[in-house]
Design a protein around this motif. Structure first.
Motif, PDB file in Angstrom:
ATOM      1  N   TYR A 138       1.175   3.117  -5.810  1.00 48.62           N
ATOM      2  CA  TYR A 138       3.323   2.981  -6.038  1.00 48.62           C
ATOM      3  C   TYR A 138       3.061   2.738  -4.106  1.00 48.62           C
ATOM      4  N   ARG A 141       7.245   1.572  -4.017  1.00 51.41           N
ATOM      5  CA  ARG A 141       7.800   2.904  -2.782  1.00 51.41           C
ATOM      6  C   ARG A 141       7.859   2.659  -1.811  1.00 51.41           C
ATOM      7  N   GLN A 142       7.005   3.160  -0.393  1.00 49.55           N
ATOM      8  CA  GLN A 142       6.735   2.715   0.447  1.00 49.55           C
ATOM      9  C   GLN A 142       8.268   1.430   1.066  1.00 49.55           C
ATOM     10  N   ARG A 145      11.564   1.668   0.955  1.00 49.45           N
ATOM     11  CA  ARG A 145      11.978   2.647   1.161  1.00 49.45           C
ATOM     12  C   ARG A 145      12.670   2.514   2.343  1.00 49.45           C
ATOM     13  N   GLU A 174       7.757  -1.154 -13.512  1.00 54.51           N
ATOM     14  CA  GLU A 174       8.717  -0.299 -11.945  1.00 54.51           C
ATOM     15  C   GLU A 174       9.104  -0.752 -11.070  1.00 54.51           C
ATOM     16  N   GLU A 178      13.335  -0.158  -9.516  1.00 56.30           N
ATOM     17  CA  GLU A 178      13.642   0.270  -8.756  1.00 56.30           C
ATOM     18  C   GLU A 178      14.147  -0.755  -7.606  1.00 56.30           C
TER      19      GLU A 178
END
Length: 419
Positions: A138, A141-142, A145, A174, A178
């Protein structure tokens, strides 16, 4: 265009973009050895721009320590390398450091790819849980950001092909969802470095994203047929035996080949050979290497472990992991260089039976298309690991060139439409 390089490693991806004129604002990398490599590369470019490459050469000649080299480089240049792991706890501090470097500039492009162990097929095969509980699944996800924080028009996300099948495709689904939610359209291709002129077969997933309000299409990369071989890549390097090295200096045995000169691996004015260093091997390993090279020369095939003579086998497992020894062919291209080369060189045996060794740091770097003026800190093991984890700069450069062309075209069309 201003670029942030995430999960930067030794800088192969950013090197290619830099060679095409992109401005690298910051590199973020958790490994301390790779971070020193990035700082040393920043030092190289600063000194080159200021016509002071003699200082860099003196460092390679070991006449200067690394600290003495860095004393010649402005702090703001060295601070572009942020040696931190990207986590929930650290990310705000990393943002602060990047903000101080921006000095009012906007970020046009973010590049990089999270560590691939959780996505790689090999990594999943070794883990009883198939990497399902690994937090590295995951890290994307960073990355997102950073997209949300700096709002670049474009990004390039690189990873192993196993990303597409991790958790039966759920991870990739995913990621797409995202990234769309963050305001980006994306497309991807599985690209092979050999189609970009790299003398290595290395498949990678390259995701390109762009803001949803931009009219953009994934660039077309035409598969040109290249005829260059390992022989073209190695022809000017001196011969070595296992455990030998060539001290830094003018030790090439010939002028650059057409391939190394045309692809910025060794320019005609660079004569300072470094890191041409072969690891030592046990006599048993050397016997195996000779056997494998002999079979390759006679039959043009790889030797499986269970095919070795009994006196060369060190264990009784002859049913699994049989592909342990591999010769890099003079007349062809290399198989994929991976980070495991830092542990042993059995999978990267030099094709010259007289030299009878695994490849050197510099040979591995050349197979990855790094320039000879690229120096990998801090020791042999660290250097091999960095090289094995890298994106080939030549592949990155050609992606950057095509991307830049498409962005320029899109920008021109947008201006015409607005008028």
């Amino acid at each position: 265009m201003n670029v942030i390089d995430l999960f930067a490693g030794a800088g192969g991806l950013s090197e290619g973009f830099r060679q095409e004129g992109f401005n690298i604002l910051a590199h973020v990398e958790m490994d301390k050895h790779a971070s020193f490599t990035l700082k040393t590369r920043e030092a190289y470019y600063y000194l080159k721009d200021h016509k002071q490459l003699d200082i860099y050469e003196n460092y390679l000649l070991k006449n200067l320590s690394r600290d003495e080299l860095y004393c010649h480089i402005p702090r703001k240049i060295l601070n572009k390398v942020i040696n931190q792991e990207i986590t929930d706890d650290s990310i705000e501090g990393i943002f602060d450091k990047i903000d101080s470097l921006l000095n009012g500039k906007s970020v046009d492009l973010i590049i990089g790819g999270p560590p691939c162990q959780a996505y790689s097929v090999a990594g999943r095969s070794r883990d009883p849980q198939r990497m399902k509980g690994d937090p590295r699944n995951y890290l994307y996800r960073q990355y997102i950001r950073f997209l949300t924080k700096y709002n670049p028009n474009y990004f390039v996300f690189e990873n192993v092909v196993g990303l597409l099948s991790a958790q039966k495709g759920a991870i990739f689904a995913e990621i797409k969802q995202e990234m769309n939610k963050a305001g980006y359209e994306i497309d991807y291709r599985v690209l092979n470095s050999k189609d970009f002129g790299v003398i290595q077969s290395r498949k990678r997933v390259i995701i390109i994203g762009w803001k949803s309000d931009i009219s953009f299409n994934y660039p077309s990369f035409f598969n040109k047929i290249y005829s260059d071989t390992i022989s073209d890549l190695f022809e000017d390097l001196p011969t070595l035996n296992a455990g030998d090295s060539v001290g830094p200096g003018n030790k090439y045995i010939s002028i650059p080949s057409n391939y190394t000169r045309q692809n910025n691996i060794r320019t005609s004015d660079w004569n300072l050979l470094t890191q041409h260093e072969a690891r030592p091997n046990r006599e048993l390993d050397l016997e195996i290497y000779r056997y494998c090279v002999n079979i390759w020369n006679k039959e043009k095939r790889k030797v499986k472990y269970n095919e070795l003579p009994e006196n060369l086998k060190t264990h009784k497992n002859t049913k699994t992991f049989l592909d342990r020894f591999n010769v890099i062919p003079y007349e062809g291209i290399s198989h994929t260089i991976v980070a495991h080369i830092s542990k042993d060189g059995h999978y990267y045996i030099h094709p010259d039976i007289k030299q009878n060794r695994s490849i050197t740091i510099r040979e591995a770097a050349r197979i990855q298309s790094f320039p000879d003026d690229y120096y990998f800190e801090s020791n042999r093991t660290a250097a091999f690991k960095q090289i094995g984890n890298s994106v080939p700069p030549l592949m990155a450069r050609k992606i950057a060139r095509k991307l830049k062309s498409e962005i320029d075209l899109e920008t021109a069309n947008r201006r015409i439409y607005s008028v």
